[in-house]
Design an enzyme around this catalytic site. Structure first.
Site, mmCIF file in Angstrom:
data_model
loop_
_atom_site.group_PDB
_atom_site.id
_atom_site.type_symbol
_atom_site.label_atom_id
_atom_site.label_comp_id
_atom_site.label_asym_id
_atom_site.label_seq_id
_atom_site.Cartn_x
_atom_site.Cartn_y
_atom_site.Cartn_z
ATOM 1 N N ILE A 158 0.837 -1.206 0.000
ATOM 2 C CA ILE A 158 0.000 0.000 0.000
ATOM 3 C C ILE A 158 0.864 1.245 0.000
ATOM 4 O O ILE A 158 0.629 2.186 -0.767
ATOM 5 C CB ILE A 158 -0.960 -0.006 1.201
ATOM 6 N N CYS A 205 1.680 1.440 8.141
ATOM 7 C CA CYS A 205 2.395 0.391 8.868
ATOM 8 C C CYS A 205 1.410 -0.517 9.587
ATOM 9 O O CYS A 205 0.294 -0.112 9.928
ATOM 10 C CB CYS A 205 3.354 1.023 9.880
ATOM 11 N N PRO A 206 1.796 -1.778 9.821
ATOM 12 C CA PRO A 206 0.933 -2.662 10.607
ATOM 13 C C PRO A 206 0.917 -2.235 12.063
ATOM 14 O O PRO A 206 1.807 -1.492 12.521
ATOM 15 C CB PRO A 206 1.607 -4.035 10.443
ATOM 16 N N ASP A 258 -9.364 6.898 8.349
ATOM 17 C CA ASP A 258 -10.387 5.893 8.068
ATOM 18 C C ASP A 258 -10.489 4.889 9.209
ATOM 19 O O ASP A 258 -11.306 3.985 9.161
ATOM 20 C CB ASP A 258 -10.034 5.168 6.760
ATOM 21 N N GLU A 263 -13.634 1.025 17.358
ATOM 22 C CA GLU A 263 -14.575 0.979 16.230
ATOM 23 C C GLU A 263 -15.716 0.016 16.553
ATOM 24 O O GLU A 263 -15.437 -1.083 17.039
ATOM 25 C CB GLU A 263 -13.857 0.540 14.955
ATOM 26 N N HIS A 282 -14.019 3.324 8.314
ATOM 27 C CA HIS A 282 -13.239 2.130 7.963
ATOM 28 C C HIS A 282 -13.728 1.507 6.648
ATOM 29 O O HIS A 282 -14.094 0.337 6.569
ATOM 30 C CB HIS A 282 -13.312 1.087 9.090
#
Length: 316
Positions: A158, A205-206, A258, A263, A282
């Site tokens: 990405i 980043c993760p 996002d 959430e 999201h």
């Protein structure tokens, strides 16, 4: 073979089906599954498929038949991979399925902050242009991207796609990645230099121990006054209180995110009413074509596992 899908409603709004999975065995589908409901629902499952259901030692320990967990996602921080490794349970994610769609939303947010389309539409809708004395009415500052510097934190598929789009806009591209990378037109640097030099910082980043709250009061202080922050990675990469304070003070000129730490969004989320903050729920991965691609990868992962050729196993 019993397959349990724990949170199908997070994958489909009625526009996808799971028919292709039925060739692997009996499929039991739940719209959503709470943490407390999980042990009973997966007790006799051979395969569990999930998106965001939390699966850890406590609610996996009595799933004696479980051999495989498949994710409707690239991220896997909701899975106790260490315990799965102990048990020999394969945990297979879906890498790169959303590369194009996440990069697209990243630039949608960058363009929104640069061109203020929503704000200008609201201005026109309330009749301000009708009252204007001149043909062009621009009371809200605008920004041209050409020549600006975007700093990309995390240079996986990405991040690389975002860099490609940025270069097409004539932007300067800096990148920070934990492991060495190279890409044409991209300058790789340390995190401090990236933060100090970028007009826009974009997170890709993760989420892990190193990246949690990576963007906090101290790292924001390193950023240019009036810089923009984009987060299409994971909510917990950003300290929301610090980001909201920076937006409200003007240290950050704007933010597009996002993802949030909690959430669905809570009403007391610090970013909810922060100045110049664009929040989407999201959705970067949620295009129909993207989710169709995701389902294909999930299906292929199961087929490979059953054929003894496991791939995308993050618990090895």
């Amino acid at each position: 073979m019993k397959i349990v899908i724990t949170d199908w409603s997070t994958v489909s709004g009625g526009d996808l089906n799971y028919d292709a999975l039925q060739k692997f065995g009996e499929v039991q589908v739940y719209d959503l599954t709470t943490y407390e409901e999980t042990p009973a629902r997966i007790a006799d499952a051979d395969i569990v498929l999930c998106n965001k259901t939390r699966l850890d030692r406590s609610n996996l320990q009595n799933a004696n038949n479980l051999k495989y967990i498949g994710l409707f996602a690239t991220g896997y921080n909701n899975i106790d991979t260490e315990y799965c490794r102990e048990r020999g349970i394969a945990v297979c994610n879906a890498p790169s399925y959303s590369t194009d769609s996440v990069a697209q939303l990243t630039f949608a947010m960058i363009l929104e902050l640069a061109n203020r389309v929503r704000d200008y539409r609201n201005l026109v809708d309330r009749g301000d242009w009708i009252k204007s004395r001149t043909f062009s009415y621009f009371p809200i500052p605008l920004m041209e991207l050409k020549g600006k510097t975007v700093g990309i934190i995390g240079f996986g598929s990405i991040g690389a796609k975002v860099a490609e789009i940025a270069l097409a806009f004539g932007m300067n591209v800096l990148a920070f990645n934990r492991s060495p990378k190279s890409a044409r037109g991209v300058t790789f640097t340390d995190l401090k230099t990236l933060l100090q030099s970028s007009d826009i910082v974009s997170l890709h980043c993760p989420l892990n121990r190193d990246s949690e709250n990576l963007i906090n009061a101290e790292t924001i202080a390193l950023m240019k006054d009036g810089a923009y922050l984009i987060n299409t990675a994971r909510g917990a990469v950003v300290d929301e209180n610090a980001a909201a304070a920076a937006l409200n003070s003007g240290k950050l000129a704007g933010m597009g995110t996002d993802v949030l730490q909690t959430e669905p969004m809570r009403e007391d989320c610090p970013l909810y009413r922060a100045k110049n903050c664009v929040i989407t729920p999201h959705i970067a991965w949620a295009g129909l074509e993207t989710r169709q691609r995701l389902m294909g990868i999930v299906e292929d992962n199961i087929a490979a596992f059953l054929d003894g050729k496991t791939k995308n196993n993050v618990a090895e």
